[in-house]
Design an enzyme around this catalytic site. Structure first.
Site, mmCIF file in Angstrom:
data_model
loop_
_atom_site.group_PDB
_atom_site.id
_atom_site.type_symbol
_atom_site.label_atom_id
_atom_site.label_comp_id
_atom_site.label_asym_id
_atom_site.label_seq_id
_atom_site.Cartn_x
_atom_site.Cartn_y
_atom_site.Cartn_z
ATOM 1 N N CYS A 212 0.943 -1.477 0.061
ATOM 2 C CA CYS A 212 0.059 0.018 -0.058
ATOM 3 C C CYS A 212 0.727 1.154 0.170
ATOM 4 O O CYS A 212 0.253 2.445 0.066
ATOM 5 C CB CYS A 212 -0.976 0.149 1.194
ATOM 6 S SG CYS A 212 -0.019 0.391 2.746
ATOM 7 N N CYS A 231 3.190 -3.334 8.744
ATOM 8 C CA CYS A 231 2.374 -2.086 8.143
ATOM 9 C C CYS A 231 1.204 -1.608 8.759
ATOM 10 O O CYS A 231 0.168 -2.622 8.948
ATOM 11 C CB CYS A 231 1.911 -2.383 6.750
ATOM 12 S SG CYS A 231 1.068 -0.866 5.729
ATOM 13 N N ASP A 359 28.406 4.837 -11.473
ATOM 14 C CA ASP A 359 28.510 6.033 -10.529
ATOM 15 C C ASP A 359 28.681 5.838 -9.282
ATOM 16 O O ASP A 359 28.555 4.977 -8.616
ATOM 17 C CB ASP A 359 26.610 6.330 -10.482
ATOM 18 C CG ASP A 359 26.288 7.478 -9.807
ATOM 19 O OD1 ASP A 359 27.209 8.051 -9.200
ATOM 20 O OD2 ASP A 359 24.972 7.759 -9.800
#
Length: 451
Positions: A212, A231, A359
């Protein structure tokens, strides 16, 4: 085998023999040569093997080594790719090099690069997938953690009967509904963090609920985004653990003692991340019928593997090479260094080739500021991007008067010899580590070179 695969196998094995008996090296060229003749040669080489694929961001090489060692306690002969050459050509080379013993159970334990899981699965039909973790790593190759996991899932979907043995403390690994049988491992308790409602540090990646997108909370956190998550918005939570770490008894840079399922184990290597690697090996070996006592014996025999806390004795110095490649792994290594009781010399070697990630900005997410600077008597900076590393360490508060810069890998050995400490820790990216090992091999310090 087809005529094409027979020719490919013969050419690959001949080149392997020449490289290893004459040139003393070569971990991927034989496989590359065989695949040029027959791109699907792995399908023929691996057809009779029960294959375990080990993948994830950090810990693949050590987990593969530990699984291989534990399975050898019961089954003896195990095929693996110990050099860490984990793309298709390196895996083909491992099969070309292996001479299976008659009558033995044919098992292969393969470290596989995340982006290569689908291709390898198409050819070897794995019996199990071992998933270590997923963190941001070489974003020019993998992108965000969700795209990395998608690459792995694309491979798993091709083998719906293969067992998934996954780190349950990584929220992403239980987020996709797959038909495969699953077992999860993780840290059941934390000795220094209470069981309550916690959030990860603000700069931690992978802390949004995969269901979610709410911020995940934790009952306890082991490190980074790993822990007993839940969660509060949708109820998504850590899956039930089949294999649990119960206690950590000792942690030093060279040894860990810990308890899994009521039995104490030890490995001669440091770092909380290596407890996860051992836990993954315990879970996998258990699923393949290895007893806890056999696993304990295997862990006790574990040897340092190249570039992963590898110990090298040179000029009276104890040199430890530690591979670093992303912020999470780097920060865990820095935590490991802070368990050192003696003064030491720190070396940092930074390259930016494709295998390292081009990088280098990830070094700024590493918490070099956390180092106990009073214990570091000298800092040696090297590699092709030594200027970037020098600046990062200076900004982190390390004394520039203690720093020496040596971009020439051959001259690094002189710098190590002249270092003021008997202990030297080298933090190195992948290609810099290979280059340094090659210099050690050329000087006769190491028996073989890794190409």
């Amino acid at each position: 085998m087809t005529i094409k695969s027979n020719i490919a196998t013969l050419a690959g094995r001949s080149s392997y023999w020449f490289l290893h008996n004459v040139l003393k090296g070569g971990t991927s060229f034989p496989g590359k040569l065989a695949m040029q003749i027959d791109p699907d040669v792995l399908q023929q080489l691996g057809r009779d093997y029960e294959t375990i694929i080990v993948t994830g961001t950090n810990g693949k090489t050590m987990t593969t080594a530990l699984i291989t060692q534990t399975l050898r306690e019961k089954y003896g002969d195990i095929l693996t790719n110990p050099s860490g050459s984990n793309m298709a050509q390196g895996i083909v080379t491992a099969f070309l090099a292996h001479k299976s013993k008659k009558g033995s159970r044919k098992l292969a334990v393969l470290e596989v690069d995340e982006a290569n899981v689908k291709r390898v699965t198409q050819l070897v039909h794995p019996a199990a997938f071992v998933l270590t973790n997923i963190f941001r790593d070489q974003m020019d190759r993998y992108g965000e953690i969700y795209t990395t996991y998608e690459k792995i899932v694309d491979g798993i979907k091709l083998a719906p009967d293969a067992k998934i043995i996954a780190n349950g403390d990584a929220s992403i690994f239980s987020s996709v509904d797959l038909p495969n049988p699953k077992v999860f491992f993780g840290f059941e308790t934390s000795q220094d963090k209470p069981q309550n409602d916690l959030k990860a540090a603000v700069n931690t990646d992978g802390v949004l609920c995969p269901k979610c997108n709410h911020i995940l909370h934790y009952h306890c956190i082991s490190y980074a985004n790993l822990g007993d998550f839940f969660c509060p918005s949708c109820g998504y939570e850590r899956p039930k653990l089949a294999y649990k770490l119960e206690k950590i008894s000792e942690q030093t840079p060279s040894r860990i003692r810990f308890t899994i399922e009521g039995q104490e184990f030890s490995v001669n290597i440091g770092g909380t991340y290596n407890i996860y690697n051992a836990l993954a090996a315990f879970a996998t070996a258990s699923e393949f019928g290895v007893s806890a006592s056999e696993i304990a014996d295997a862990f006790a025999k574990n040897k340092r593997i190249f570039g992963r806390q590898e110990l090298i004795n040179y000029a009276g110095k104890q040199i430890e090479i530690i591979l670093v490649k992303n912020p999470v792994g780097l920060n865990e290594v820095l935590s490991l260094l802070n368990t050192e009781q003696d003064h030491y010399t720190l070396a940092a070697l930074l390259n930016a080739h494709h295998a390292d990630g081009i990088d280098t900005s990830w070094i700024w997410d590493g918490n070099f500021e956390s180092l106990n600077k009073e214990q570091i008597d000298q800092i040696i900076v090297g590699g092709e991007r030594h200027k970037d590393m020098h600046l990062r360490l200076e900004v982190a508060g390390l004394d520039p008067d203690k720093m020496i810069t040596e971009p020439d890998f051959d001259q690094l050995l002189t710098a190590f010899k002249q270092a003021p400490n008997d202990k030297i820790y080298i933090l190195s990216t992948y290609t810099a580590m290979l280059h340094l090992r090659q210099v050690f091999a050329d000087k006769g310090v190491l028996k073989r070179r890794i190409n």
